[in-house]
Design a protein around this motif. Structure first.
Motif, PDB file in Angstrom:
ATOM      1  N   HIS A  71       0.830  -1.205   0.000  1.00 25.16           N
ATOM      2  CA  HIS A  71       0.000   0.000   0.000  1.00 25.16           C
ATOM      3  C   HIS A  71       0.864   1.255   0.000  1.00 25.16           C
ATOM      4  CE1 HIS A  71      -3.013   2.788   2.294  1.00 25.16           C
ATOM      5  NE2 HIS A  71      -3.014   3.030   0.992  1.00 25.16           N
ATOM      6  N   LEU A  72       0.666   2.092  -1.005  1.00 27.01           N
ATOM      7  CA  LEU A  72       1.316   3.394  -1.073  1.00 27.01           C
ATOM      8  C   LEU A  72       0.227   4.460  -1.134  1.00 27.01           C
ATOM      9  CD1 LEU A  72       3.797   5.246  -1.465  1.00 27.01           C
ATOM     10  CD2 LEU A  72       3.613   4.819  -3.928  1.00 27.01           C
ATOM     11  N   GLU A  73       0.200   5.305  -0.112  1.00 20.82           N
ATOM     12  CA  GLU A  73      -0.778   6.386  -0.041  1.00 20.82           C
ATOM     13  C   GLU A  73      -0.055   7.726  -0.165  1.00 20.82           C
ATOM     14  OE1 GLU A  73      -4.018   7.581   3.319  1.00 20.82           O
ATOM     15  OE2 GLU A  73      -1.954   8.168   3.703  1.00 20.82           O
ATOM     16  N   LEU A  74      -0.590   8.588  -1.020  1.00 20.23           N
ATOM     17  CA  LEU A  74      -0.109   9.964  -1.144  1.00 20.23           C
ATOM     18  C   LEU A  74      -1.261  10.887  -0.791  1.00 20.23           C
ATOM     19  CD1 LEU A  74       1.750   9.572  -4.555  1.00 20.23           C
ATOM     20  CD2 LEU A  74       2.787   9.577  -2.279  1.00 20.23           C
ATOM     21  N   ALA A  75      -0.965  11.936  -0.050  1.00 17.12           N
ATOM     22  CA  ALA A  75      -2.020  12.870   0.345  1.00 17.12           C
ATOM     23  C   ALA A  75      -1.475  14.291   0.333  1.00 17.12           C
ATOM     24  CB  ALA A  75      -2.563  12.518   1.728  1.00 17.12           C
ATOM     25  N   GLN A  76      -2.408  15.233   0.123  1.00 13.24           N
ATOM     26  CA  GLN A  76      -2.027  16.634   0.055  1.00 13.24           C
ATOM     27  C   GLN A  76      -3.153  17.495   0.614  1.00 13.24           C
ATOM     28  OE1 GLN A  76      -1.503  18.506  -3.930  1.00 13.24           O
ATOM     29  NE2 GLN A  76       0.588  18.901  -3.228  1.00 13.24           N
ATOM     30  N   HIS A  85       2.614   7.694   2.769  1.00 13.87           N
ATOM     31  CA  HIS A  85       2.453   6.606   3.744  1.00 13.87           C
ATOM     32  C   HIS A  85       2.572   5.298   2.984  1.00 13.87           C
ATOM     33  CE1 HIS A  85       0.651   4.042   6.829  1.00 13.87           C
ATOM     34  NE2 HIS A  85      -0.166   3.595   5.897  1.00 13.87           N
ATOM     35  N   CYS A  86       3.389   4.399   3.479  1.00 14.65           N
ATOM     36  CA  CYS A  86       3.563   3.103   2.814  1.00 14.65           C
ATOM     37  C   CYS A  86       3.653   1.986   3.843  1.00 14.65           C
ATOM     38  CB  CYS A  86       4.841   3.123   1.971  1.00 14.65           C
ATOM     39  SG  CYS A  86       5.194   1.535   1.164  1.00 14.65           S
ATOM     40  N   VAL A  87       2.932   0.890   3.595  1.00 18.08           N
ATOM     41  CA  VAL A  87       3.050  -0.317   4.421  1.00 18.08           C
ATOM     42  C   VAL A  87       3.006  -1.535   3.501  1.00 18.08           C
ATOM     43  CG1 VAL A  87       2.123  -1.703   6.314  1.00 18.08           C
ATOM     44  CG2 VAL A  87       1.916   0.764   6.404  1.00 18.08           C
TER      45      VAL A  87
END
Length: 246
Positions: A71-76, A85-87
């Motif tokens: 899981h790779l999450e990008l937020a702005q 965020h990565c897990v």
């Protein structure tokens, strides 16, 4: 596997987030046999509002024989906050640590950068092959190391948690995360799956403990609750960010 979708937020985020997102996906693609992961329809791309500013969340997920979810999450948030965020959640048949990384910052600097291979053993120790490999990495000095929060007993002795100052420290952090990732993917791809139900149960217990602790992260929860409310936040944190296998 086709080239990763590069339409993402990363091109508008801090350069270290952009570089790390690319590094993570390139390392996965190099060492692992990736296939798509079915993200819940309403959670792949999310828009909201935080204190008058637009909040955008973008999730990229994959799976492999060794990992049930990458899981790779990008937020702005507007022009003021960039997040990565990565897990990597291992399949329960693989007694592997949990790789995690987070970057939080603005357009000009990163205020928090953390990466670790978190142990899932009940004694909080990493497998010997990880300990040996990680111990042999050169020591990197950062001017502003940061203290872990009180709930964070899930991290290993090799956890890197810093405020990187300037380009040299940002590059040093990126290099170390690439080393963590490469090592993890290489070991995972040669690891034999467990056949003992008891051993699998121990892995599951370790993963559940990790997820339970991460869900106690008040900062993440507060930001999401301000934008989407408590019910949606609980759903997102327990099904997207830190979902546990039953």
């Amino acid at each position: 596997m086709t080239k990763f979708m590069q339409t993402s937020l990363r091109s508008r985020q801090h350069s270290l987030i952009h570089k790390l997102a690319n590094c993570i996906e390139e390392t996965w693609q190099t060492y692992l046999d990736l296939s798509p992961y079915q993200v819940p329809e309403d959670l792949g791309y999310v828009e909201g509002c935080l204190e008058g500013e637009r909040l955008v969340i973008e999730n990229h997920c994959y799976q492999t024989p060794q990992f049930r979810k990458l899981h790779l999450e990008l937020a702005q948030v507007g022009n003021s906050l960039d997040i990565l965020h990565c897990v990597m959640f291992p399949n329960p048949e693989y007694a592997l640590p949990i790789f995690g990384a987070d970057l939080v910052g603005g357009r000009d600097s990163i205020s928090a950068a953390i990466a670790d291979l978190s142990p899932i053993a009940s004694d909080r120790s990493l497998p010997k092959n990880y300990q040996t490999a990680l111990s042999s990495l050169p020591v990197i000095q950062f001017a502003q190391p940061r203290a872990l929060p009180q709930w964070a007993d899930i991290f290993s002795e090799f956890c890197l948690f810093v405020r990187p100052i300037g380009t040299p420290e940002e590059e040093a952090f990126l290099t170390r995360v690439r080393e963590f990732l490469t090592l993890h993917c290489q070991i995972a791809s040669t690891t034999t799956p467990l056949i003992s139900r008891l051993e699998v149960a121990k892995v599951l217990a370790g993963q559940r403990y990790y997820c339970t602790k991460q869900q106690q992260n008040d900062k993440t929860r507060r930001v999401l609750e301000k934008s989407f409310g408590s019910e949606w936040t609980e759903h997102y944190m327990s099904t997207m960010l830190f979902d546990c296998v039953a």
